[in-house]
Design an enzyme around this catalytic site. Sequence first.
Site, PDB file in Angstrom:
ATOM      1  N   LYS A 229       0.997  -1.052  -0.238  1.00 32.05           N
ATOM      2  CA  LYS A 229      -0.086   0.099   0.018  1.00 32.05           C
ATOM      3  C   LYS A 229       0.947   1.178   0.107  1.00 32.05           C
ATOM      4  O   LYS A 229       0.523   2.121  -0.812  1.00 32.05           O
ATOM      5  CB  LYS A 229      -0.943   0.072   1.275  1.00 32.05           C
ATOM      6  CG  LYS A 229      -2.019  -1.330   1.303  1.00 32.05           C
ATOM      7  CD  LYS A 229      -2.751  -1.006   2.433  1.00 32.05           C
ATOM      8  CE  LYS A 229      -2.160  -1.003   3.937  1.00 32.05           C
ATOM      9  NZ  LYS A 229      -1.515  -2.341   4.441  1.00 32.05           N
TER      10      LYS A 229
ATOM     11  N   ARG B 157     -10.455   0.299   7.846  1.00 30.79           N
ATOM     12  CA  ARG B 157     -10.041  -1.155   8.216  1.00 30.79           C
ATOM     13  C   ARG B 157     -11.123  -1.991   8.965  1.00 30.79           C
ATOM     14  O   ARG B 157     -10.721  -3.214   9.202  1.00 30.79           O
ATOM     15  CB  ARG B 157      -8.624  -1.108   9.304  1.00 30.79           C
ATOM     16  CG  ARG B 157      -7.478  -1.014   8.593  1.00 30.79           C
ATOM     17  CD  ARG B 157      -6.551  -0.820   9.791  1.00 30.79           C
ATOM     18  NE  ARG B 157      -5.412  -1.586   9.576  1.00 30.79           N
ATOM     19  CZ  ARG B 157      -4.103  -0.974   8.902  1.00 30.79           C
ATOM     20  NH1 ARG B 157      -4.129   0.106   8.406  1.00 30.79           N
ATOM     21  NH2 ARG B 157      -3.110  -1.865   9.114  1.00 30.79           N
TER      22      ARG B 157
ATOM     23  N   ARG C 121      11.593  -6.696   5.873  1.00 29.24           N
ATOM     24  CA  ARG C 121      11.544  -5.026   6.156  1.00 29.24           C
ATOM     25  C   ARG C 121      12.014  -4.664   7.464  1.00 29.24           C
ATOM     26  O   ARG C 121      12.494  -3.893   7.988  1.00 29.24           O
ATOM     27  CB  ARG C 121      10.259  -4.441   6.005  1.00 29.24           C
ATOM     28  CG  ARG C 121      10.441  -2.888   5.955  1.00 29.24           C
ATOM     29  CD  ARG C 121       8.766  -2.299   5.762  1.00 29.24           C
ATOM     30  NE  ARG C 121       7.938  -2.665   6.674  1.00 29.24           N
ATOM     31  CZ  ARG C 121       6.600  -2.368   6.649  1.00 29.24           C
ATOM     32  NH1 ARG C 121       6.156  -1.850   5.535  1.00 29.24           N
ATOM     33  NH2 ARG C 121       5.738  -2.742   7.604  1.00 29.24           N
TER      34      ARG C 121
ATOM     35  N   ARG D  66      10.236  -0.518  12.925  1.00 34.17           N
ATOM     36  CA  ARG D  66       8.818  -0.574  13.350  1.00 34.17           C
ATOM     37  C   ARG D  66       8.830  -1.793  14.105  1.00 34.17           C
ATOM     38  O   ARG D  66       9.057  -2.895  13.985  1.00 34.17           O
ATOM     39  CB  ARG D  66       8.004  -0.865  11.965  1.00 34.17           C
ATOM     40  CG  ARG D  66       7.322   0.767  11.245  1.00 34.17           C
ATOM     41  CD  ARG D  66       6.664   0.200   9.961  1.00 34.17           C
ATOM     42  NE  ARG D  66       5.540  -0.680  10.519  1.00 34.17           N
ATOM     43  CZ  ARG D  66       4.501  -0.479   9.446  1.00 34.17           C
ATOM     44  NH1 ARG D  66       4.527   0.073   8.381  1.00 34.17           N
ATOM     45  NH2 ARG D  66       3.369  -1.086   9.649  1.00 34.17           N
TER      46      ARG D  66
ATOM     47  N   ARG E 231      -1.153  -9.120  13.004  1.00 42.05           N
ATOM     48  CA  ARG E 231      -1.824  -8.200  12.228  1.00 42.05           C
ATOM     49  C   ARG E 231      -2.259  -9.019  11.183  1.00 42.05           C
ATOM     50  O   ARG E 231      -3.385  -8.398  10.797  1.00 42.05           O
ATOM     51  CB  ARG E 231      -0.438  -7.420  11.593  1.00 42.05           C
ATOM     52  CG  ARG E 231       0.018  -6.327  12.635  1.00 42.05           C
ATOM     53  CD  ARG E 231       1.386  -5.732  12.249  1.00 42.05           C
ATOM     54  NE  ARG E 231       1.568  -5.222  11.175  1.00 42.05           N
ATOM     55  CZ  ARG E 231       2.562  -4.926  10.490  1.00 42.05           C
ATOM     56  NH1 ARG E 231       3.663  -5.283  10.950  1.00 42.05           N
ATOM     57  NH2 ARG E 231       2.707  -4.261   9.244  1.00 42.05           N
TER      58      ARG E 231
HETATM   59  P1  AP5 Z   1       4.666  -1.573   2.091  1.00 43.98           P
HETATM   60  O1  AP5 Z   1       4.519  -0.776   0.669  1.00 43.98           O
HETATM   61  O2  AP5 Z   1       5.128  -0.786   3.079  1.00 43.98           O
HETATM   62  O3  AP5 Z   1       3.376  -2.358   2.285  1.00 43.98           O
HETATM   63  P2  AP5 Z   1       2.246  -1.728   3.302  1.00 43.98           P
HETATM   64  O4  AP5 Z   1       0.906  -2.461   2.890  1.00 43.98           O
HETATM   65  O5  AP5 Z   1       1.993  -0.508   3.255  1.00 43.98           O
HETATM   66  O6  AP5 Z   1       2.437  -2.517   4.591  1.00 43.98           O
HETATM   67  P3  AP5 Z   1       2.219  -1.949   5.961  1.00 43.98           P
HETATM   68  O7  AP5 Z   1       3.075  -2.730   7.054  1.00 43.98           O
HETATM   69  O8  AP5 Z   1       2.454  -0.682   6.239  1.00 43.98           O
HETATM   70  O9  AP5 Z   1       0.832  -2.309   6.290  1.00 43.98           O
HETATM   71  P4  AP5 Z   1       0.022  -2.434   7.383  1.00 43.98           P
HETATM   72  O10 AP5 Z   1      -1.409  -2.234   7.120  1.00 43.98           O
HETATM   73  O11 AP5 Z   1       0.348  -3.455   8.570  1.00 43.98           O
HETATM   74  O12 AP5 Z   1       0.525  -1.131   8.389  1.00 43.98           O
HETATM   75  P5  AP5 Z   1      -0.147   0.471   8.626  1.00 43.98           P
HETATM   76  O13 AP5 Z   1       1.173   1.365   8.702  1.00 43.98           O
HETATM   77  O14 AP5 Z   1      -1.024   0.899   7.932  1.00 43.98           O
HETATM   78  O15 AP5 Z   1       5.458  -3.041   1.512  1.00 43.98           O
HETATM   79  C1  AP5 Z   1       5.947  -3.894   2.620  1.00 43.98           C
HETATM   80  C2  AP5 Z   1       7.498  -4.346   2.200  1.00 43.98           C
HETATM   81  O16 AP5 Z   1       7.280  -5.072   1.026  1.00 43.98           O
HETATM   82  C3  AP5 Z   1       8.402  -3.100   1.959  1.00 43.98           C
HETATM   83  O17 AP5 Z   1       9.557  -3.563   2.566  1.00 43.98           O
HETATM   84  C4  AP5 Z   1       8.425  -2.922   0.380  1.00 43.98           C
HETATM   85  O18 AP5 Z   1       9.589  -2.474   0.175  1.00 43.98           O
HETATM   86  C5  AP5 Z   1       8.330  -4.494  -0.054  1.00 43.98           C
HETATM   87  N1  AP5 Z   1       7.376  -4.477  -1.303  1.00 43.98           N
HETATM   88  C6  AP5 Z   1       6.429  -3.668  -1.678  1.00 43.98           C
HETATM   89  N2  AP5 Z   1       5.842  -4.171  -2.856  1.00 43.98           N
HETATM   90  C7  AP5 Z   1       6.763  -5.125  -3.273  1.00 43.98           C
HETATM   91  C8  AP5 Z   1       6.868  -6.031  -4.489  1.00 43.98           C
HETATM   92  N3  AP5 Z   1       5.978  -5.837  -5.575  1.00 43.98           N
HETATM   93  N4  AP5 Z   1       7.771  -6.897  -4.642  1.00 43.98           N
HETATM   94  C9  AP5 Z   1       8.691  -6.738  -3.408  1.00 43.98           C
HETATM   95  N5  AP5 Z   1       8.804  -6.363  -2.559  1.00 43.98           N
HETATM   96  C10 AP5 Z   1       7.687  -5.272  -2.261  1.00 43.98           C
HETATM   97  O19 AP5 Z   1      -0.818   0.130  10.233  1.00 43.98           O
HETATM   98  C11 AP5 Z   1       0.026  -0.018  11.306  1.00 43.98           C
HETATM   99  C12 AP5 Z   1      -0.660  -0.373  12.507  1.00 43.98           C
HETATM  100  O20 AP5 Z   1      -1.309   1.182  12.783  1.00 43.98           O
HETATM  101  C13 AP5 Z   1      -2.058  -1.084  12.469  1.00 43.98           C
HETATM  102  O21 AP5 Z   1      -1.561  -2.427  12.831  1.00 43.98           O
HETATM  103  C14 AP5 Z   1      -2.754  -0.475  13.314  1.00 43.98           C
HETATM  104  O22 AP5 Z   1      -2.478  -0.938  14.889  1.00 43.98           O
HETATM  105  C15 AP5 Z   1      -2.653   0.895  13.273  1.00 43.98           C
HETATM  106  N6  AP5 Z   1      -3.660   1.456  12.318  1.00 43.98           N
HETATM  107  C16 AP5 Z   1      -3.209   2.015  11.139  1.00 43.98           C
HETATM  108  N7  AP5 Z   1      -4.412   2.496  10.512  1.00 43.98           N
HETATM  109  C17 AP5 Z   1      -5.738   2.208  11.396  1.00 43.98           C
HETATM  110  C18 AP5 Z   1      -6.729   2.168  11.158  1.00 43.98           C
HETATM  111  N8  AP5 Z   1      -7.515   2.627  10.082  1.00 43.98           N
HETATM  112  N9  AP5 Z   1      -7.464   1.559  12.091  1.00 43.98           N
HETATM  113  C19 AP5 Z   1      -7.166   1.310  13.352  1.00 43.98           C
HETATM  114  N10 AP5 Z   1      -5.794   1.091  13.622  1.00 43.98           N
HETATM  115  C20 AP5 Z   1      -4.934   1.327  12.479  1.00 43.98           C
HETATM  116 MG    MG Z   2       2.050   1.063   4.746  1.00 47.57          MG
END
Ligand code: AP5
Ligand code: MG
Length: 189
Positions: free
Chosen positions: A14, A89, A128, A134, A145
């Site tokens: 994402k 979410r 990562r 993180r 997660r």
């Molecule tokens: P990346 O692009 O970072 O993926 P991502 O989907 O953004 O992963 P996140 O870990 O950020 O998702 P998340 O939903 O768990 O975290 P968030 O910060 O939203 O890619 C991941 C890795 O893969 C990277 O190293 C990248 O380089 C690699 N990669 C990407 N594409 C690739 C490809 N095609 N091939 C190879 N490698 C690739 O949320 C974190 C926490 O915050 C949640 O757990 C929750 O506690 C809280 N939170 C956030 N939003 C909410 C909400 N709306 N409601 C309640 N709690 C929330």
């Molecule tokens: Mg992200």
Amino acid sequence: MINIVIFGAPGSGKGTQSDKIVDKYGFKHISTGDVLREEIKKGTPLGATAKQYIDQGQLIPDSLMVDILASVYDSLCPCEGVIFDGFPRTIAQAESLEALLQERGSQVSAMIDLDVPDALLVERLVNRGKTSGRADDNEATIMKRLDVYYKQTAPLIEWYKNEGKYRHVHGVGEIDQIFTDICAVIDKL
Ligand code: AP5
Ligand code: MG
């Protein structure tokens, strides 16, 4: 105005794809995860609350998250387009987003689902975790997660299908190829 929900499990790409969308289309990017991590870094009361949930791989309560989202949205818009990354979410969050946009004369244009198999998600996030700093990028929290994603977030796939806004994108392969598929969706909006 275009409002895109970029959707997918943890590690589905994402954030990676949002950066590319911002570069190409000039849309604003709202990553609720980034917003919360910034609050933690600044040591705010909101950050302290958020940390308790994030470190456990759990979601922040809906009401709190919706208030944060509304204030970030209003600080960036009106604008040409917004990418919602990591929000909604839960179904409650999706309903709140719909209401929020409606009140502002707008609506979600499309929900783009980056579909990636679990084994690859875990591999990407463990990888990562070696450099990201993180707190939730360790294997135990990654598994939590994923569990939270399937129980609380994946039901949004059906929800957006019912709204006629669901778009599937295969999230495996070269980052640029996936981006090309995403652009094909955006260019039709
Ligand atoms: P990346 O692009 O970072 O993926 P991502 O989907 O953004 O992963 P996140 O870990 O950020 O998702 P998340 O939903 O768990 O975290 P968030 O910060 O939203 O890619 C991941 C890795 O893969 C990277 O190293 C990248 O380089 C690699 N990669 C990407 N594409 C690739 C490809 N095609 N091939 C190879 N490698 C690739 O949320 C974190 C926490 O915050 C949640 O757990 C929750 O506690 C809280 N939170 C956030 N939003 C909410 C909400 N709306 N409601 C309640 N709690 C929330
Ligand atoms: Mg992200």
